[in-house]
Write a protein that holds these residues in place. Sequence first.
Motif, PDB file in Angstrom:
ATOM      1  N   ALA A   1       2.945  -1.054  -9.104  1.00 41.74           N
ATOM      2  CA  ALA A   1       3.511  -2.134  -8.850  1.00 41.74           C
ATOM      3  C   ALA A   1       2.618  -3.169  -8.009  1.00 41.74           C
ATOM      4  O   ALA A   1       3.365  -4.047  -7.492  1.00 41.74           O
ATOM      5  N   GLN A   2       1.521  -3.163  -8.013  1.00 41.13           N
ATOM      6  CA  GLN A   2       0.662  -3.776  -7.039  1.00 41.13           C
ATOM      7  C   GLN A   2       0.819  -5.370  -7.439  1.00 41.13           C
ATOM      8  O   GLN A   2       0.681  -6.327  -6.856  1.00 41.13           O
ATOM      9  N   GLN A   3       0.771  -5.610  -8.915  1.00 39.55           N
ATOM     10  CA  GLN A   3       1.085  -6.965  -9.332  1.00 39.55           C
ATOM     11  C   GLN A   3       2.339  -7.682  -8.717  1.00 39.55           C
ATOM     12  O   GLN A   3       2.210  -9.115  -8.658  1.00 39.55           O
ATOM     13  N   MET A   4       3.221  -6.838  -8.373  1.00 37.72           N
ATOM     14  CA  MET A   4       4.247  -7.570  -7.467  1.00 37.72           C
ATOM     15  C   MET A   4       3.966  -8.147  -6.278  1.00 37.72           C
ATOM     16  O   MET A   4       4.705  -9.145  -5.909  1.00 37.72           O
ATOM     17  N   PHE A   5       3.046  -7.799  -5.922  1.00 42.07           N
ATOM     18  CA  PHE A   5       2.690  -8.333  -4.598  1.00 42.07           C
ATOM     19  C   PHE A   5       1.571  -9.472  -4.574  1.00 42.07           C
ATOM     20  O   PHE A   5       1.022  -9.907  -3.379  1.00 42.07           O
ATOM     21  N   LYS A   6       0.956  -9.709  -5.873  1.00 40.32           N
ATOM     22  CA  LYS A   6      -0.032 -10.681  -5.920  1.00 40.32           C
ATOM     23  C   LYS A   6       0.472 -12.014  -5.281  1.00 40.32           C
ATOM     24  O   LYS A   6      -0.381 -12.699  -4.579  1.00 40.32           O
ATOM     25  N   PRO A   7       1.711 -12.366  -5.156  1.00 43.19           N
ATOM     26  CA  PRO A   7       2.126 -13.944  -4.671  1.00 43.19           C
ATOM     27  C   PRO A   7       1.821 -13.863  -3.159  1.00 43.19           C
ATOM     28  O   PRO A   7       1.268 -14.729  -2.623  1.00 43.19           O
ATOM     29  N   TYR A   8       2.393 -12.632  -2.525  1.00 43.37           N
ATOM     30  CA  TYR A   8       1.967 -12.266  -1.078  1.00 43.37           C
ATOM     31  C   TYR A   8       0.450 -12.235  -0.817  1.00 43.37           C
ATOM     32  O   TYR A   8       0.030 -13.059   0.244  1.00 43.37           O
TER      33      TYR A   8
ATOM     34  N   LYS B   1      13.418  -2.110  -5.861  1.00 46.42           N
ATOM     35  CA  LYS B   1      13.493  -1.112  -6.814  1.00 46.42           C
ATOM     36  C   LYS B   1      12.582   0.008  -6.776  1.00 46.42           C
ATOM     37  O   LYS B   1      12.700   0.998  -6.796  1.00 46.42           O
ATOM     38  N   GLU B   2      11.351  -0.498  -6.786  1.00 50.51           N
ATOM     39  CA  GLU B   2      10.165   0.396  -6.561  1.00 50.51           C
ATOM     40  C   GLU B   2      10.064   1.187  -5.282  1.00 50.51           C
ATOM     41  O   GLU B   2       9.787   2.316  -5.217  1.00 50.51           O
ATOM     42  N   ILE B   3      10.594   0.508  -4.270  1.00 51.19           N
ATOM     43  CA  ILE B   3      10.681   1.258  -2.735  1.00 51.19           C
ATOM     44  C   ILE B   3      11.634   2.455  -3.059  1.00 51.19           C
ATOM     45  O   ILE B   3      11.346   3.497  -2.375  1.00 51.19           O
ATOM     46  N   SER B   4      12.749   2.047  -3.643  1.00 51.40           N
ATOM     47  CA  SER B   4      13.759   3.079  -3.867  1.00 51.40           C
ATOM     48  C   SER B   4      13.434   4.310  -4.486  1.00 51.40           C
ATOM     49  O   SER B   4      13.736   5.375  -4.519  1.00 51.40           O
ATOM     50  N   LYS B   5      12.281   4.341  -5.629  1.00 49.85           N
ATOM     51  CA  LYS B   5      11.909   5.082  -6.353  1.00 49.85           C
ATOM     52  C   LYS B   5      10.831   6.243  -5.844  1.00 49.85           C
ATOM     53  O   LYS B   5      10.515   7.394  -6.094  1.00 49.85           O
ATOM     54  N   CYS B   6      10.522   5.733  -4.174  1.00 49.76           N
ATOM     55  CA  CYS B   6       9.548   6.750  -3.726  1.00 49.76           C
ATOM     56  C   CYS B   6      10.346   7.851  -3.001  1.00 49.76           C
ATOM     57  O   CYS B   6      11.355   7.738  -2.445  1.00 49.76           O
TER      58      CYS B   6
ATOM     59  N   ASN C   1       0.864  -1.120  -0.021  1.00 47.40           N
ATOM     60  CA  ASN C   1      -0.098  -0.064  -0.112  1.00 47.40           C
ATOM     61  C   ASN C   1       1.032   1.003   0.147  1.00 47.40           C
ATOM     62  O   ASN C   1       0.471   2.165  -0.665  1.00 47.40           O
ATOM     63  N   PHE C   2       1.901   1.107   0.887  1.00 46.41           N
ATOM     64  CA  PHE C   2       2.974   2.265   0.719  1.00 46.41           C
ATOM     65  C   PHE C   2       3.563   2.621  -0.784  1.00 46.41           C
ATOM     66  O   PHE C   2       3.390   3.822  -1.154  1.00 46.41           O
ATOM     67  N   ILE C   3       3.874   1.659  -1.463  1.00 43.06           N
ATOM     68  CA  ILE C   3       4.309   1.977  -2.790  1.00 43.06           C
ATOM     69  C   ILE C   3       3.142   2.191  -3.781  1.00 43.06           C
ATOM     70  O   ILE C   3       3.286   3.216  -4.653  1.00 43.06           O
ATOM     71  N   LYS C   4       2.054   1.697  -3.441  1.00 34.54           N
ATOM     72  CA  LYS C   4       0.802   2.086  -4.146  1.00 34.54           C
ATOM     73  C   LYS C   4       0.523   3.603  -4.271  1.00 34.54           C
ATOM     74  O   LYS C   4       0.005   4.326  -5.242  1.00 34.54           O
TER      75      LYS C   4
END
Length: 260
Positions: free
Chosen positions: A60-67, A134-139, A50-53
């Motif tokens: 990047a939400q699709q990256m969290f689908k496995p979780y 990588k997505e977190i680093s872009k925040c 949710n933070f990345i969203k």
Amino acid sequence: MNDLASSAHNYFCDHYRHTLMGTIDTLDDPSPENFHQLRIRLKRIRFIGNFIKHYGKSKAQQMFKPYTKLFRYAGRIRENHVQVYLLRKYGNQFSDETIFKSLRKTERKLIKKWPDIAIAVLTEIVRSYLNITKEISKCTVSSAQYLNDLEQHLTHCFTAKISDNKLHRSRKTLKGVVYSAEFSPEFKRSVNHFCNLKIASKLEDAIGDWHDLDLVMLQHKWIHQKPVGNNLIKQKQRERIKINELLPLLIRPTKSSSIQ
């Protein structure tokens, strides 16, 4: 990375490792406690999603689908455990074993499928790790802005009376506040400046207990006709009273963050 992105990165990496270890623990021993601990870790991973969203640079939400897959399936097993626990606890020597036989049968079916699901999802989780970091680093949001947004969201959710049908959603807001305070000691002090974190934890637990009782009663309609139903209703009422007592203590009157 700025300070906030660095804190979020470290937080994600920590709970990523705990999620891997927690999943393996459930494969070695599919006990209620191991599934409970796994869900605790996965909730924090979802918080980072949710933070990345909200603050990331791309979808990047699709990256969290496995979780999400792991969380939902483990949740079905955990929900089964909670139902057995609550029916036993408030059953007043509940003698009808039919429901427990049914719950145990459901649990066996779910756990039989768990290894294949868990192993497949773990592979996806490992593959998604680098992309998420990588997505977190872009925040680029500052700590001060993030804390201000957090305070505003908390205030919006908890200044008015909360109806029963909004309790579960309000709990998600509380989790976001509590998890944000886990980023670092500095964040904890800043969050605690506008939110009483001890109260937030107690309130989050009380809402969770209320919700568990509500689900049991919704899923077993017949229970209202049994003595156990009265016990569950009374306990649910106690939890609601506790929630109502805690709500006015949650938001501190002082103003926002000390992190700039």
